[in-house]
Design a protein around this motif. Structure first.
Motif, mmCIF file in Angstrom:
data_model
loop_
_atom_site.group_PDB
_atom_site.id
_atom_site.type_symbol
_atom_site.label_atom_id
_atom_site.label_comp_id
_atom_site.label_asym_id
_atom_site.label_seq_id
_atom_site.Cartn_x
_atom_site.Cartn_y
_atom_site.Cartn_z
ATOM 1 N N GLY A 72 -28.627 1.432 0.153
ATOM 2 C CA GLY A 72 -28.403 0.502 1.262
ATOM 3 C C GLY A 72 -26.942 0.340 1.653
ATOM 4 N N LEU A 73 -26.088 1.319 1.308
ATOM 5 C CA LEU A 73 -24.659 1.229 1.593
ATOM 6 C C LEU A 73 -24.394 1.174 3.105
ATOM 7 N N ASP A 74 -23.557 0.214 3.526
ATOM 8 C CA ASP A 74 -23.039 0.148 4.890
ATOM 9 C C ASP A 74 -21.522 0.276 4.798
ATOM 10 N N PRO A 75 -20.986 1.481 5.025
ATOM 11 C CA PRO A 75 -19.545 1.695 4.830
ATOM 12 C C PRO A 75 -18.662 0.863 5.753
ATOM 13 N N GLU A 76 -19.235 0.341 6.851
ATOM 14 C CA GLU A 76 -18.421 -0.454 7.771
ATOM 15 C C GLU A 76 -18.272 -1.892 7.302
ATOM 16 N N ASP A 77 -19.048 -2.298 6.321
ATOM 17 C CA ASP A 77 -18.887 -3.617 5.711
ATOM 18 C C ASP A 77 -17.844 -3.490 4.612
ATOM 19 N N VAL A 78 -16.601 -3.809 4.945
ATOM 20 C CA VAL A 78 -15.478 -3.524 4.058
ATOM 21 C C VAL A 78 -15.620 -4.236 2.715
ATOM 22 N N ALA A 79 -16.025 -5.491 2.742
ATOM 23 C CA ALA A 79 -16.139 -6.253 1.497
ATOM 24 C C ALA A 79 -17.230 -5.675 0.596
ATOM 25 N N ASP A 80 -18.377 -5.336 1.193
ATOM 26 C CA ASP A 80 -19.473 -4.773 0.402
ATOM 27 C C ASP A 80 -19.096 -3.393 -0.130
ATOM 28 N N LEU A 81 -18.430 -2.609 0.701
ATOM 29 C CA LEU A 81 -17.970 -1.286 0.264
ATOM 30 C C LEU A 81 -17.062 -1.415 -0.950
ATOM 31 N N SER A 82 -16.132 -2.348 -0.903
ATOM 32 C CA SER A 82 -15.191 -2.529 -2.011
ATOM 33 C C SER A 82 -15.919 -2.920 -3.294
ATOM 34 N N HIS A 83 -16.913 -3.785 -3.182
ATOM 35 C CA HIS A 83 -17.678 -4.225 -4.361
ATOM 36 C C HIS A 83 -18.445 -3.049 -4.980
ATOM 37 N N ARG A 84 -19.129 -2.277 -4.143
ATOM 38 C CA ARG A 84 -19.910 -1.148 -4.651
ATOM 39 C C ARG A 84 -19.000 -0.081 -5.275
ATOM 40 N N ALA A 85 -17.847 0.161 -4.631
ATOM 41 C CA ALA A 85 -16.921 1.171 -5.147
ATOM 42 C C ALA A 85 -16.403 0.774 -6.530
ATOM 43 N N ALA A 86 -16.035 -0.485 -6.688
ATOM 44 C CA ALA A 86 -15.540 -0.950 -7.990
ATOM 45 C C ALA A 86 -16.613 -0.793 -9.061
ATOM 46 N N ARG A 87 -17.858 -1.111 -8.712
ATOM 47 C CA ARG A 87 -18.965 -0.977 -9.661
ATOM 48 C C ARG A 87 -19.156 0.497 -10.060
ATOM 49 N N ALA A 88 -19.101 1.409 -9.066
ATOM 50 C CA ALA A 88 -19.284 2.834 -9.355
ATOM 51 C C ALA A 88 -18.165 3.359 -10.257
ATOM 52 N N ARG A 89 -16.943 2.953 -9.995
ATOM 53 C CA ARG A 89 -15.817 3.406 -10.820
ATOM 54 C C ARG A 89 -15.972 2.929 -12.265
ATOM 55 N N GLN A 90 -16.428 1.707 -12.421
ATOM 56 C CA GLN A 90 -16.601 1.182 -13.776
ATOM 57 C C GLN A 90 -17.683 1.948 -14.534
ATOM 58 N N ILE A 91 -18.758 2.309 -13.835
ATOM 59 C CA ILE A 91 -19.836 3.081 -14.469
ATOM 60 C C ILE A 91 -19.294 4.416 -14.986
ATOM 61 N N VAL A 92 -18.517 5.091 -14.152
ATOM 62 C CA VAL A 92 -18.007 6.404 -14.551
ATOM 63 C C VAL A 92 -16.990 6.270 -15.674
#
Length: 791
Positions: A72-92
């Motif tokens: 359900g990623l919406d790349p134009e939602d800057v705040a949501d994008l930042s949250h998902r990106a941080a979560r993905a980086r932590q997983i890796v």
């Protein structure tokens, strides 16, 4: 089934291995293996492969969590994008490194230590499998770690690089280019760090980044590690080298510009890197020598030849061994694909608010939004002008919605500039004061269409856009050339469909790039004003003396124009200032007489052999010899203005020969302006002395009609289409044809009046030289006139 390799040395990989080691590592391996003999040095190192990245996630069973993160990623939602990106980086990052991978990485590291010493420092760089491709640069999307030391430091940097696949900017960029977020993998390059923290580094392109001109290598350089240049944190030095003449054996820097280089990035031990103020003495000098600029150009040409396309290259000089290394090379992805030229013209505009380095050649209008840090990016609205101290790659999602970009810092090869070009945005970088001089909500015009200097004007300016299809316009029989005196516009103007430069005005370069009267440079003691003497002294800070300053700057200005149009002819008119104009140069009033009518006074050829200016003319000739003999730009044709009499022509030509510019030697052609009635009356005699005559219709009209063209009172009597003027032009063209020499016209008339262009075609003139903004329109007029003559 063969198990994919987890770690490979650079000597085992090449451009066929992008899927395994990513674009960056594949390119390093390609150069390491194949370009050493061409003088391209690449530091030793190894690649941790994309298979290793997948092995990490397989062992940690992390794929399911990552897939859920992007659902359900919406790349134009800057705040949501930042949250998902941080979560993905932590997983890796939390996935760690499996033991077999750790063992192979440390074995390769120990091999580097055996080769370079126990205290070898490392650069650890991300290399995505969809990075540095011809259709997508991914510039700066993933992380790099410098000055890494020790096994623990290396392993941690590798984990952080793997995690950086999911930066905000990387996720958004992949989405925009249609890449599946989980299909792209990441390789990591580990190489001996080049100690440019003790020297200098930068970026170079094998194409002019603004115009797309393919014949130059454009190099930027600054003190310290290269991240500041790439990130746009500094205003770097800039250099151009002309590729065709370099490959013919000529070794000369075409053009240079001293950057401010206010800060430099240095190694800081365990804390990684830090920025510090650059000492004043280093800011005020170029950070690489001419010899190093030329070495870099040779490497760039070799790399471009290997890859068969324009390239974007990062380099670094090692402060320990003094050598230059290439640390990255990727296809240039924006400028090199230009096939249609848009020319923007700025008409009436408000006052200039700030100036900086122009990126692109477009113009945009919008309201200012000053963004001081990433936390305020969410306030930005599409269509606004993004103003910031600098723009990092993290800001790309917002940049793509901007009308234009303005930064306080940065040069024309920083990431912000690269992204702006790729997005087609005008950007003015390195303004110093954009964030303080521009006010939120104010309407401004951002112009990058006026040369290398970009400007931000108050309010909405009048803008015209001209579209030119570079491949479709046929060439007429009559050669259509351009009038040009500004080297800043040379590369862009050269992309227009023309046959060369019919009038390159030397005095424009003297006025803009030199600013000082040539005799004041040679004899500053005769300048009685202390302030003027101090100004001259300050200008000469980087030069041996005033003569060297004049010769180098004039040669680089003319050379830039000649290189832009090479091998097409470039007709350079020797200086044609009038005495009042010479007097306005710094120090000039101490060397020029006061004349009642400078238009008819001590100007043109009469000055060249006269004792009052002989030393100045010698400097002009030295500069032209440098252009032809050292730079190899033999497409330069010299032209003498305002040659009143035959004896004067003989005297000046003899003086030029004494100074090494002998007509006919090494193919040197010398033209004369045909702008005095005596030139027409004695056209046969003048034709014996010159290779061509270029009709200056402005002065010829003035002197034929006896009208001062600078006088508004009698302006109604000034008409280049007067029957008497047209008869003069006809006699001149016929005389040139009769004597077998070139005939041209470089006045204003055909640019302004289509019927005048038709008249010249009917005469069978060899060439017309036009203002660039009328070139396409006049080409169409000439084509129609030639077609009519056929019928």
């Amino acid at each position: 089934m063969k198990t994919p390799a987890l770690v490979l040395d650079f000597d085992r990989i090449g451009m066929g291995d992008v899927a395994l080691v990513g674009g960056k590592n594949a390119s390093l391996g390609e150069m390491y293996q194949h370009l050493a003999d061409a003088g391209v040095r690449v530091p030793g190192g190894f690649a941790i492969t994309a298979a290793a990245y997948r092995h990490v996630l397989d062992e940690a069973k992390a794929w399911t969590d990552l897939e859920a993160t992007f659902e359900g990623l919406d790349p134009e939602d800057v705040a949501d994008l930042s949250h998902r990106a941080a979560r993905a980086r932590q997983i890796v990052y939390d996935a760690g490194l499996p033991e077999d991978l750790r063992a192979q990485v440390l074995a390769a590291y120990r091999s580097l230590r055996e080769r370079y010493g126990e205290d070898v420092r490392l650069a650890v760089r991300s290399s995505a499998t969809a990075e540095d491709l011809p259709d997508a640069s991914f510039a700066g999307q993933h992380d790099t770690y410098l000055d890494v030391a020790g096994e623990a430091g290396l392993l941690d940097a590798v984990r952080r690089c793997f995690a950086s696949l999911f930066t905000d900017r990387g996720i958004h960029y992949r989405h925009r280019h249609g890449y599946d977020q989980l299909a792209v993998a990441l390789s990591v390059g580990v190489m001996r760090m080049v100690r440019s923290d003790l020297a200098s580094s930068g970026v170079m392109f094998t194409i002019d980044t603004e115009s797309g001109l393919p014949d130059v290598v454009f190099t930027t350089a600054s003190w310290g590690l290269g991240e500041n240049v790439v990130q746009g944190a500094v205003d770097p030095d800039e250099f151009y080298v002309h590729k065709p003449t370099y490959e013919q054996g000529f070794r000369a820097v075409l053009r240079r510009r001293l950057g401010e280089k206010a800060i430099r990035m240095v190694a800081a031990g365990r804390s990684g890197t830090r920025n510090e103020q650059t000492p004043d003495e280093d800011r005020q000098r170029f950070c690489i020598s001419d010899e190093e600029v030329l070495e870099l150009a040779g490497a760039a040409i070799a790399i471009e030849r290997r890859y068969g396309q324009p390239m974007d290259i990062e380099w670094a000089k090692d402060g320990l061994d003094g050598r230059i290394y290439v640390v990255q090379a990727r296809p240039e992805t924006a400028t090199s694909r230009v096939t249609t030229l848009q020319r923007f013209h700025v008409g009436e505009h408000g006052r200039t608010l700030v100036e900086g380095r122009a990126v692109g050649d477009r113009v945009a209008v919008g309201r200012v939004r000053v963004v001081r840090d990433a936390q305020h990016l969410a306030e930005f609205r599409p269509g606004e002008v993004l103003v910031s101290a600098t723009t990092t790659p993290d800001w790309e999602p917002v940049m793509k919605t901007a009308a234009a970009v303005v930064t306080d810092r940065g040069g024309r090869t920083c990431h912000a500039a690269i992204v702006a070009r790729e997005l087609g945005l005008p950007a003015v970088v390195g303004t110093d004061a954009g964030t303080t001089a521009l006010v939120d909500g104010a309407e401004v015009t951002v112009s990058c269409a006026e040369g290398e200097t970009g400007r931000v004007y108050a309010g909405a300016a009048a803008i015209e856009v001209e579209e030119i299809e570079l491949t479709d316009l046929p060439r007429p029989r009559t050669r259509l050339m351009v009038n040009l005196g500004n080297p800043d516009l040379a590369f862009r103007t050269a992309m227009l469909p023309s046959d060369g430069v019919g009038l390159a005005r030397m005095e424009f370069i003297i006025n803009e790039a030199i600013k000082v009267h040539p005799l004041a440079l040679l004899h500053p003691e005769r300048v009685e004003d202390v302030g003027e003497r101090l100004r001259i002294q300050a200008m000469l800070d980087q030069y041996d003396d005033g003569a060297a300053y004049f010769v180098q700057r004039l040669a680089e200005g003319i050379g830039t124009i000649a290189a832009a149009f090479h091998p097409r002819p470039v007709v350079v008119r020797m200086s044609d200032f009038k005495t009042n104009e010479y007097a306005n140069l710094v120090g000039g009033r101490w060397f020029e007489p006061a004349e009642e009518n400078p238009m008819l006074g001590f100007r043109g050829a009469s000055r060249y052999a006269h004792q009052a200016y002989a030393e100045g003319f010698e400097l002009e000739c030295r500069a032209m010899r440098r252009v032809r003999e050292e730079m190899g730009l033999t497409n330069v044709i010299l032209m003498l203005p305002f040659v009143r009499r035959l004896a004067e022509a003989d005297l000046v030509l003899a003086r030029m020969a004494e100074l090494g510019l002998e007509r006919g030697k090494d193919g040197l052609q010398v033209y004369a302006m045909c702008e005095i009635p005596n030139n027409v009356l004695l056209v046969d005699e003048f034709a014996e002395r010159f290779d061509g005559l270029s009709i200056g219709s402005n002065d010829l009209t003035q002197l034929t009609l006896g009208v001062d063209r600078d006088s508004a009172t009698v302006a109604f009597d000034y008409d280049e289409r007067d029957p008497g003027v047209k008869k003069m032009i006809r006699l001149a063209v016929e005389g040139c044809r009769r004597n077998g020499i070139h005939s041209g016209l470089c006045g204003q008339a055909p640019s302004d009046y289509p019927d005048m262009a038709e008249f010249l075609v009917d005469l069978g003139i060899d060439s017309m030289s036009l203002n660039p903004d009328s070139l396409v329109r006049t080409t169409q007029t000439v084509l129609a006139a030639e077609e009519r003559l056929k019928g």
